[in-house]
Design an enzyme around this catalytic site. Structure first.
Site, PDB file in Angstrom:
ATOM      1  N   LYS A 129       0.815  -3.131   4.783  1.00 39.54           N
ATOM      2  CA  LYS A 129      -0.217  -3.530   3.988  1.00 39.54           C
ATOM      3  C   LYS A 129       0.695  -4.710   2.880  1.00 39.54           C
ATOM      4  O   LYS A 129       1.746  -4.338   2.632  1.00 39.54           O
ATOM      5  CB  LYS A 129      -1.050  -2.886   3.397  1.00 39.54           C
ATOM      6  CG  LYS A 129      -1.628  -2.053   4.041  1.00 39.54           C
ATOM      7  CD  LYS A 129      -3.558  -3.170   4.645  1.00 39.54           C
ATOM      8  CE  LYS A 129      -3.471  -3.975   3.907  1.00 39.54           C
ATOM      9  NZ  LYS A 129      -5.037  -2.364   3.280  1.00 39.54           N
ATOM     10  N   SER A 179       0.718  -1.120  -0.068  1.00 40.54           N
ATOM     11  CA  SER A 179       0.103  -0.113   0.496  1.00 40.54           C
ATOM     12  C   SER A 179       0.552   1.234  -0.122  1.00 40.54           C
ATOM     13  O   SER A 179       2.148   1.259   0.588  1.00 40.54           O
ATOM     14  CB  SER A 179      -0.681  -0.148   1.170  1.00 40.54           C
ATOM     15  OG  SER A 179      -1.079   1.278   1.456  1.00 40.54           O
ATOM     16  N   GLU A 181      -7.631 -10.926  -5.813  1.00 45.29           N
ATOM     17  CA  GLU A 181      -8.879 -10.067  -6.094  1.00 45.29           C
ATOM     18  C   GLU A 181      -9.187  -9.923  -7.720  1.00 45.29           C
ATOM     19  O   GLU A 181     -10.440  -9.657  -7.758  1.00 45.29           O
ATOM     20  CB  GLU A 181      -7.573  -8.682  -5.366  1.00 45.29           C
ATOM     21  CG  GLU A 181      -8.639  -9.264  -4.093  1.00 45.29           C
ATOM     22  CD  GLU A 181      -7.910  -7.600  -3.159  1.00 45.29           C
ATOM     23  OE1 GLU A 181      -7.999  -7.447  -1.854  1.00 45.29           O
ATOM     24  OE2 GLU A 181      -6.497  -7.161  -3.522  1.00 45.29           O
TER      25      GLU A 181
END
Ligand code: ARG
Length: 479
Positions: free
Chosen positions: A293, A287, A300
């Site tokens: 992250k 991130s 996804e």
């Protein structure tokens, strides 16, 4: 192949004789399909060669013309493969671009190629040829992914994890058994593509524009040359229906459905809350704001791209809906959804075959696994959720208690354990006996995870021995 599509220039189209004014530039752009149907080029040439050879064999054109056509088309194929072919928007589509180039090269023989043929039967022949080859790639992609899953299942044939219903811990299963569920889904997917290929693999050529042709053609000969299993038996149907493309996209949608389910699990399992697996960094991103992250981007995106493929299925169904016989220009819109479906599916299968495989040695280097399995976290989760409660009920049934009473007794025992914040196996014998006097010391063997797994020892069950047998069956029958 990367191709350059040139902007409009002033070439006359092959049908302009009937028109009093040139087609508007914007309309040309709107109606041209060469920007995407150039992908059919090799199959267009393949189809044209078979058609020309048949015209020669039937004495509809001379054998000299056939030779010139074959040589000219071979040169054009080379130009296309080398990225040197100039695709012109003015020439509308892949068919007219190639035909025009052929005629520029070989003169009148090139103009004879289209005898007894229309772009209507030509385009659907090309799409069928392209899709047939693509279906073979998809099947081999599915088989590669199955191979990765089988290796992984074998390595984890007895790794304990919680099995879920309603995403609540239900009963212990092995990770191998869980993975084999996806092998089964993909097996049906392979069958669906193979089945869909049977209907796809029929020759439309000979249908011409819609009604057939007055030349003495030999459709069976063309079918044989192109490896079709037979000919489409009604000319109006042959040029107009795209059900084979819809079927392919439906089969692709189901694969994506299956992979989106797996994706959802990979996303959950890789979340630190589960921590069952750690997806290799090469499949993740970080991130830009939160330094901690590590995001499971690949699964996804697979989940997201499933929506994209469903969209193509809806587009194709809607495209076909309500079209009167026979060919309508609507059908030109079949290609982009179909191409994108195949592209999306193939790359998804490739990336998942890579992500789900055990470490392999490639060019002398060990390629790391796509993800690592945290067996301890899986086992811990299985032991925390009263996963063996059903086993305790079954134990009581075997001691003579009716199942419904056993279910009730165990439910009360679980409630007690929840209050005490312990697992069933942590309760002393005397406490367990308060819920059912039939319980004796041997109950603790039943409450273990391994005891539970091994007891489900029938075909389709999660016992490690059955997982091994399922893997062996899959290896013996597969692919
Ligand atoms: N580009 C057209 C398509 O993809 C080829 C067939 C055109 N036929 C016609 N009569 N305009 O459908």
């Amino acid at each position: 192949m990367t191709q350059k599509i040139s902007a409009l220039n002033k070439k006359e189209s092959s049908w302009s004789g009937r028109f009093n004014e040139p087609v508007a530039e914007l309309v040309k752009k709107y109606t041209a399909s060469v920007g995407f149907d150039y992908r059919l080029a090799t199959h267009d040439i393949q189809g044209s060669i078979a058609h020309a050879q048949m015209l020669g064999a039937q004495k509809i054109i001379s054998l000299d013309d056939v030779k010139s056509i074959e040589l000219g088309l071979a040169e054009i194929l080379q130009e296309i493969e080398a990225g040197q072919f100039e695709w012109l928007l003015d020439l509308e589509d892949v068919h007219l671009n190639i035909e025009k180039r052929l005629t520029d090269k070989i003169g009148d023989a090139g103009k004879r190629l289209h005898t007894g043929r229309s772009r209507n039967d030509q385009v659907t022949t090309d799409v069928r040829l392209w899709l047939r080859a693509t279906t073979d790639y998809v099947v081999s992609g599915l088989c590669n992914l199955q191979a990765s899953l089988l290796d992984l299942a074998e390595a984890h044939f007895d790794t304990v994890m919680p099995g879920f219903t309603h995403l609540q811990v239900a009963q212990p299963v092995t990770f191998g058994h869980h993975l084999m569920a996806y092998v089964e889904m993909l097996k049906r997917d392979v069958e669906r593509f193979q089945d869909c290929k049977k209907r796809m693999n029929k020759l439309p050529l000979g249908a011409a524009a819609l009604a057939g042709t007055s030349y003495p053609i030999d459709r069976e000969l063309v079918a044989k040359k192109l490896g079709f299993d037979g000919v489409c038996e009604n000319s109006l149907d042959a040029v107009s229906d795209r059900d084979f493309a819809i079927e392919f996209t439906f089969a692709a949608s189901l694969v994506m459905t299956h992979l989106s389910r797996l994706s959802e699990e990979l996303i959950l399992w890789s979340s630190p809350r589960f921590a069952f697996i750690d997806i290799a960094d090469r499949f993740c991103t970080g991130s830009s704001i939160m330094p901690q992250k590590k995001n499971p981007d690949v699964p996804e995106l697979v989940r997201g791209k499933t929506g994209r493929v469903y969209g193509h299925l809806t587009a194709l169904l809607t495209l076909m809906k309500g079209q009167p016989l026979a060919y309508n220009k609507d059908n030109q819109e079949d290609k982009e959804p179909l191409f994108d479906t195949a592209d999306t599916l193939l790359v998804t299968l490739e990336i998942y075959a890579d992500m789900l495989r055990l470490p392999v040695v490639e060019n002398g280097l060990v390629v790391k696994a796509g993800f690592t399995v945290n067996k301890e976290a899986m086992r811990q989760a299985a032991s925390e959720g009263f996963a063996t409660a059903t086993d305790l009920a079954d134990y009581l049934v075997k001691k003579g208690m009716p199942f419904r009473d056993a279910h009730e007794a165990v439910a009360l025992a679980v409630r007690h354990a929840v209050d005490k914040k312990v697992d069933l196996s942590d309760l002393p014998l005397a406490t367990l006996q308060q819920f059912a006097s039939e319980i004796t010391q041997d109950v603790y063997a039943v409450l273990t995870l391994e005891g539970s797994l091994n007891s489900r020892n029938h075909i389709g069950g999660t016992a490690p021995a059955q997982v091994k047998a399922a893997i062996a069956r899959a290896r013996a029958t597969k692919m």
